[in-house]
Design a protein around this motif. Structure first.
Motif, short mmCIF file in Angstrom:
data_model
loop_
_atom_site.label_atom_id
_atom_site.label_comp_id
_atom_site.label_asym_id
_atom_site.label_seq_id
_atom_site.Cartn_x
_atom_site.Cartn_y
_atom_site.Cartn_z
N PHE A 75 -21.06 22.15 25.28
CA PHE A 75 -21.23 23.12 24.20
C PHE A 75 -19.91 23.43 23.53
CE2 PHE A 75 -20.52 25.57 28.06
CZ PHE A 75 -19.63 26.56 27.67
N GLN A 143 -33.61 25.57 27.05
CA GLN A 143 -33.31 25.65 25.62
C GLN A 143 -34.31 26.54 24.90
OE1 GLN A 143 -32.70 21.80 23.85
NE2 GLN A 143 -31.01 21.31 25.22
N VAL A 177 -25.33 32.32 27.02
CA VAL A 177 -26.18 31.62 26.04
C VAL A 177 -25.25 30.94 25.06
CG1 VAL A 177 -27.93 31.86 24.25
CG2 VAL A 177 -28.07 33.26 26.33
N VAL A 178 -25.31 29.61 25.02
CA VAL A 178 -24.35 28.81 24.27
C VAL A 178 -25.08 27.78 23.41
CG1 VAL A 178 -22.58 29.11 26.05
CG2 VAL A 178 -24.14 27.14 26.15
N PRO A 179 -24.40 27.15 22.45
CA PRO A 179 -25.06 26.14 21.63
C PRO A 179 -25.61 24.99 22.46
CG PRO A 179 -22.98 26.79 20.65
CD PRO A 179 -23.02 27.40 22.01
N GLU A 187 -23.28 27.59 16.20
CA GLU A 187 -24.34 28.52 16.59
C GLU A 187 -25.34 27.86 17.53
OE1 GLU A 187 -25.87 29.82 12.82
OE2 GLU A 187 -24.69 31.65 12.90
N GLY A 188 -25.64 26.59 17.29
CA GLY A 188 -26.61 25.87 18.10
C GLY A 188 -27.06 24.62 17.37
N THR A 196 -32.75 26.33 14.93
CA THR A 196 -31.48 26.41 15.64
C THR A 196 -31.75 26.65 17.13
OG1 THR A 196 -30.41 27.34 13.69
CG2 THR A 196 -29.28 27.62 15.79
N VAL A 198 -30.41 26.97 21.19
CA VAL A 198 -29.33 27.29 22.12
C VAL A 198 -29.80 27.00 23.54
CG1 VAL A 198 -28.34 29.06 20.61
CG2 VAL A 198 -30.06 29.69 22.33
N GLN A 199 -28.85 27.04 24.47
CA GLN A 199 -29.20 26.84 25.88
C GLN A 199 -28.74 28.02 26.72
OE1 GLN A 199 -27.25 23.32 27.53
NE2 GLN A 199 -25.50 23.54 26.15
#
Length: 292
Positions: A75, A143, A177-179, A187-188, A196, A198-199
């Motif tokens: 990420f 995700q 919580v990350v892209p 952002e993701g 969009t 995220v994981q």
């Protein structure tokens, strides 16, 4: 004699049916636009449901998703502002959560989770949101599509989340919580539909296996003083929707711009004003209330 009586009875019944049928037809025509809230030319002439007031309040944008447990992806660490980036770590270096990774315009960048630096941008004048490095977390993840959260505004305060493995561990806080995706989006990941993603990074001691079903809930920083309606009063969720606004003795079908939701209420960005009265039931749930 019996046959003559039967014939007279049949004639009488035929006459009655001829008289009743037009009345029934007229009654059915009345039912089509009757007192159940049908809409003609965008206006409901009768009250379709209880009216509720558009009001302001605080909302914590929330989204949930059912997916599967995955191996986490590298990420991006993004520049929080425009300025000169100076890296403070090297490719292949292991870092712990909270370690300083470098600076942008003198502002320190810190690791939100432990991991290995997989790539590092050279020192450069960078734009806000520019991915200056990739970290690889050595754990599992899930995700979530967070498009609706990002539409309302400011996720710079950070996203947080919890997860529940079906028939297993949880609910448990995400480490971060990350892209998601290839790590090039700040952002993701943006998929083919424009969503969009995220994981949610799982704690490394979480008893999970790849492929297990998991429910993940992600929240964004609270939105203060937002214009709100119950989700049950709005038709639509993906940015655009419709409501029935009170107009004199009837209702008018109104287009609205929608923001994030917490599952109970949804933010109205445009199309209504505080104090407007709307039907408590969405137009698509009222006979004749669907958008044309």
């Amino acid at each position: 004699m019996f046959r003559r009586a039967t014939a007279r009875l049949r004639g009488t019944m035929t006459s009655l049916l001829c008289m009743v049928a037009p009345a029934c037809l007229l009654a059915c025509v009345g039912c089509a636009s009757g007192p159940d809230g049908g809409i003609a030319d965008g206006v409901a002439t009768t009250e379709p449901a209880e009216a509720i007031e558009v009001s302001r309040g605080r909302l914590v944008p929330t989204v949930s998703s059912t997916s599967t447990v995955l191996v986490s992806q590298p990420f991006a660490i993004a520049a929080p502002r425009h300025g000169m980036f100076h890296g403070g770590v090297a490719d292949g270096e292991y870092v712990a959560a909270g370690d300083v990774l470098g600076t942008v315009d003198g502002e320190p960048l810190t690791a939100v989770a432990d991991g290995v630096v997989e790539s590092l941008a050279p020192d450069n004048d960078v734009a806000v949101g520019y991915p200056v490095m990739l970290l690889r977390y050595g754990g599992m993840s899930s995700q979530v599509d967070v498009s609706a959260l990002l539409r309302t505004g400011d996720a710079r305060g950070g996203l947080s989340g919890r997860f529940q493995v079906t028939g297993g561990q949880g609910p448990t806080d995400c480490v971060a919580v990350v892209p998601a995706g290839d790590g090039t989006a700040a952002e993701g990941a943006v998929d083919a539909s424009g969503a969009t993603v995220v994981q949610c990074l799982f704690p490394k001691d979480a008893a999970v296996s790849s492929g297990q079903s998991v429910v993940t809930v992600v929240t964004a920083p609270a939105v203060e003083d937002a214009l709100l309606l119950p989700v049950s009063a709005v038709a639509g969720r993906a940015g655009r929707g419709q409501v029935l606004r009170k107009d004199g003795d009837g209702y008018v079908l109104v287009d609205v711009s929608l923001g994030a939701s917490d599952g109970t209420s949804i933010i109205i960005l445009d199309g209504l004003a505080e104090g407007d009265m709307v039907s408590s039931v969405a137009p698509n749930l009222i006979a004749g209330g669907e958008a044309s």
